[in-house]
Each structure stands twice: as C-alpha cells, then as structure tokens.
Write a protein that holds these residues in place. Structure first.
Motif, short mmCIF file in Angstrom:
data_model
loop_
_atom_site.label_atom_id
_atom_site.label_comp_id
_atom_site.label_asym_id
_atom_site.label_seq_id
_atom_site.Cartn_x
_atom_site.Cartn_y
_atom_site.Cartn_z
N MET A 176 -28.10 -77.39 -51.93
CA MET A 176 -29.42 -77.94 -51.63
C MET A 176 -30.48 -77.04 -52.27
O MET A 176 -30.42 -75.82 -52.14
CB MET A 176 -29.62 -77.99 -50.11
N VAL A 177 -31.40 -77.65 -53.00
CA VAL A 177 -32.46 -76.90 -53.69
C VAL A 177 -33.81 -77.34 -53.15
O VAL A 177 -34.11 -78.54 -53.11
CB VAL A 177 -32.41 -77.11 -55.22
N TYR A 178 -34.62 -76.37 -52.71
CA TYR A 178 -35.98 -76.68 -52.31
C TYR A 178 -36.82 -76.70 -53.58
O TYR A 178 -37.17 -75.64 -54.12
CB TYR A 178 -36.50 -75.64 -51.32
N ALA A 179 -37.13 -77.89 -54.08
CA ALA A 179 -37.73 -78.06 -55.41
C ALA A 179 -39.19 -78.46 -55.30
O ALA A 179 -39.51 -79.58 -54.91
CB ALA A 179 -36.94 -79.10 -56.21
N THR A 180 -40.07 -77.54 -55.65
CA THR A 180 -41.50 -77.83 -55.68
C THR A 180 -42.12 -77.12 -56.87
O THR A 180 -41.64 -76.06 -57.28
CB THR A 180 -42.19 -77.38 -54.38
N TYR A 181 -43.18 -77.71 -57.42
CA TYR A 181 -43.83 -77.13 -58.60
C TYR A 181 -44.70 -75.92 -58.26
O TYR A 181 -45.25 -75.28 -59.16
CB TYR A 181 -44.67 -78.19 -59.31
N ASN A 182 -44.88 -75.62 -56.98
CA ASN A 182 -45.62 -74.42 -56.59
C ASN A 182 -44.93 -73.21 -57.21
O ASN A 182 -43.79 -72.90 -56.86
CB ASN A 182 -45.64 -74.30 -55.07
N PRO A 183 -45.60 -72.48 -58.13
CA PRO A 183 -44.93 -71.37 -58.82
C PRO A 183 -44.35 -70.32 -57.88
O PRO A 183 -43.36 -69.67 -58.20
CB PRO A 183 -46.05 -70.77 -59.70
N ARG A 184 -44.97 -70.16 -56.71
CA ARG A 184 -44.51 -69.14 -55.76
C ARG A 184 -43.10 -69.42 -55.24
O ARG A 184 -42.40 -68.51 -54.81
CB ARG A 184 -45.51 -69.05 -54.60
N LYS A 185 -42.67 -70.69 -55.28
CA LYS A 185 -41.36 -71.06 -54.75
C LYS A 185 -40.22 -70.87 -55.75
O LYS A 185 -39.06 -71.10 -55.43
CB LYS A 185 -41.38 -72.50 -54.24
N GLY A 186 -40.55 -70.47 -56.99
CA GLY A 186 -39.52 -70.04 -57.93
C GLY A 186 -38.64 -71.12 -58.50
O GLY A 186 -37.47 -70.86 -58.84
N LEU A 187 -39.16 -72.35 -58.65
CA LEU A 187 -38.35 -73.45 -59.18
C LEU A 187 -37.73 -73.09 -60.53
O LEU A 187 -36.57 -73.42 -60.81
CB LEU A 187 -39.19 -74.71 -59.31
#
Length: 248
Positions: free
Chosen positions: A71-82
C-alpha cells in the motif's frame, strides 16, 4: 524576541506534544524556560482499524489472494516523499514486484503502470474501506520527509500492517526498525527498496511484525489511552489551580 522570552518564562504554560521528536524541539526552543512539556501521542481507533481476514480484504479490492501487495500513500505534496516511493519501486527486480494499492491522489503512480498492477483507490472517505486497504497489503510504504507522527502510520499498525518509512521526525516512535516495520536512511530510495525486499521476502518476519504492530498500537497508541493521558493532565492541572488558590 526578548519580550516573548520574558513573558513565556513568567507564564504557567503546559505544552502537549505528539512525539519524542517534537518534545526535543520544544525543549530547545524559546518555550522551554518556564513550561512543562507533556508527551501525549495521538491515538488510533483500534476498534475500527484492526486485523480482518486478508483474503476477504483482497477479494473486496479485486486483488489476487496469493500475490505480494504494497500500500502506497500517494500524494503530490512534496513533503510526503512520493518521488522516493516511485524511485524505490522502480528499483525492484521484475520477479519481485508486488501489486500496489495506491491511496491518495488518483494517477499519482501512473508512471509505474506499465510495470505494476495498480489498484488506484484515490482518496478514501470510508474508514472501513481504509481498514480493508491496510489489511489487503503486506506492508505500507510512506517515505515522508517531515512529519510529527502520521495518523496513517498508527492506523496501519492498528490494522496489523508493518510500515516502511524514513527515520525522520516522530515516525520512529511507532515504526521500530525490524519490529513494526523498516526505517530507511533519509532520502535513500535504494534503502527503501531494500526494506520492501526484506519484508516481502519473509512470511515469518511479516507474521511476527503483524503481531508486534497490533500490540504496539493497543498498548501505546489507542484513542482510549490518549484520552486517559489528557484526563490525567487536566486532573493534575486542577490540583495545581486549587493549590495556588489556597495560597492567595
């Protein structure tokens, strides 16, 4: 700044922080002089986020029962490290590539679609569906670059699913290396990939981690425990107020 410092030092401040990392930050700040600093982490709803039958969870998401799943928490927020999640998954050998449950922004992992089976569920409003996603996965990948203590980590642990993340902020409070997950070197996609290989490579290790995750969530990060800690803090403050009122 001097006025603030003088004011803070003469005030009865009681500062609640959610992680060991945040506690250390406050202790080194202008607030440290006259304040009491209390560590009360957020809690997970362990009655809602809990282990359920893995085959049923995968069937509900149209994922085969006998494949590795991340499971990947995928968001474009740079802080989340996608970026680091994508880089790490790109480093995996073809025969070791898992199915992916992508939670967050739809299409965030599209560049991997030619290499991976991706179940893109987008943002989830239903906690029941989120619990199913956690349970359908063998592990959760969350390479956050800066965080206090993400609730999604606590939800994952409560569901019995180990977490792979960077050793940053408050994450190590809950993600204990090789006990409830894998802590990679900061901004090191190769180490993230190694963590995926290690956890997916041993069913016995994952089984042990699943038990550890649930145990840590129940004993250290439940909503009930969070409420109890706040009640104790408020009780102590009331006793302090009564004491000072008697001195007047």
């Amino acid at each position: 700044w001097g006025l603030k410092k003088r004011l803070y030092s003469r005030s009865r401040l009681h500062i609640v922080v959610g992680s060991t990392w945040m506690k250390n930050q406050v202790e080194q700040s202008i607030l440290a002089g006259g304040a009491s600093i209390v560590h009360i982490p957020d809690g997970a709803c362990i009655d809602l986020f809990k282990p359920v039958d893995r085959e049923m969870a995968r069937q509900s998401l149209n994922i085969p029962a006998n494949v590795p799943v991340v499971m990947v928490y995928a968001t474009y927020n740079p802080r989340k490290g996608l970026k680091y999640a994508i880089d790490a998954l790109s480093l995996l050998e073809e025969e070791k590539r898992p199915w992916i449950i992508s939670v967050g922004q739809v299409g965030a992992l599209d560049e991997l679609s030619g290499k991976y089976h991706i179940r893109d569920v987008g943002y989830i409003q239903s906690d029941i569906l989120r619990n199913l996603c956690h349970n359908a996965a063998d592990l959760m990948l969350l390479p956050t670059l800066a965080d206090n203590l993400p609730l999604t980590v606590l939800d994952s642990l409560a569901s019995g699913t180990p977490v792979i993340s960077f050793r940053v902020g408050g994450v190590p409070d809950a993600v204990r290396h090789m006990e409830t997950g894998y802590l990679a070197e900061y901004k090191n996609a190769s180490d993230l990939a190694n963590g995926i290989r290690v956890l997916l490579g041993s069913g016995d290790l994952r089984l042990r981690m699943r038990s550890n995750c649930r145990k840590v969530a129940k004993e250290e990060f439940s909503l009930g425990l969070q409420a109890q800690r706040y009640a104790e803090l408020y009780g102590n403050l009331m006793e302090e107020i009564r004491f000072w009122n008697k001195q007047k």
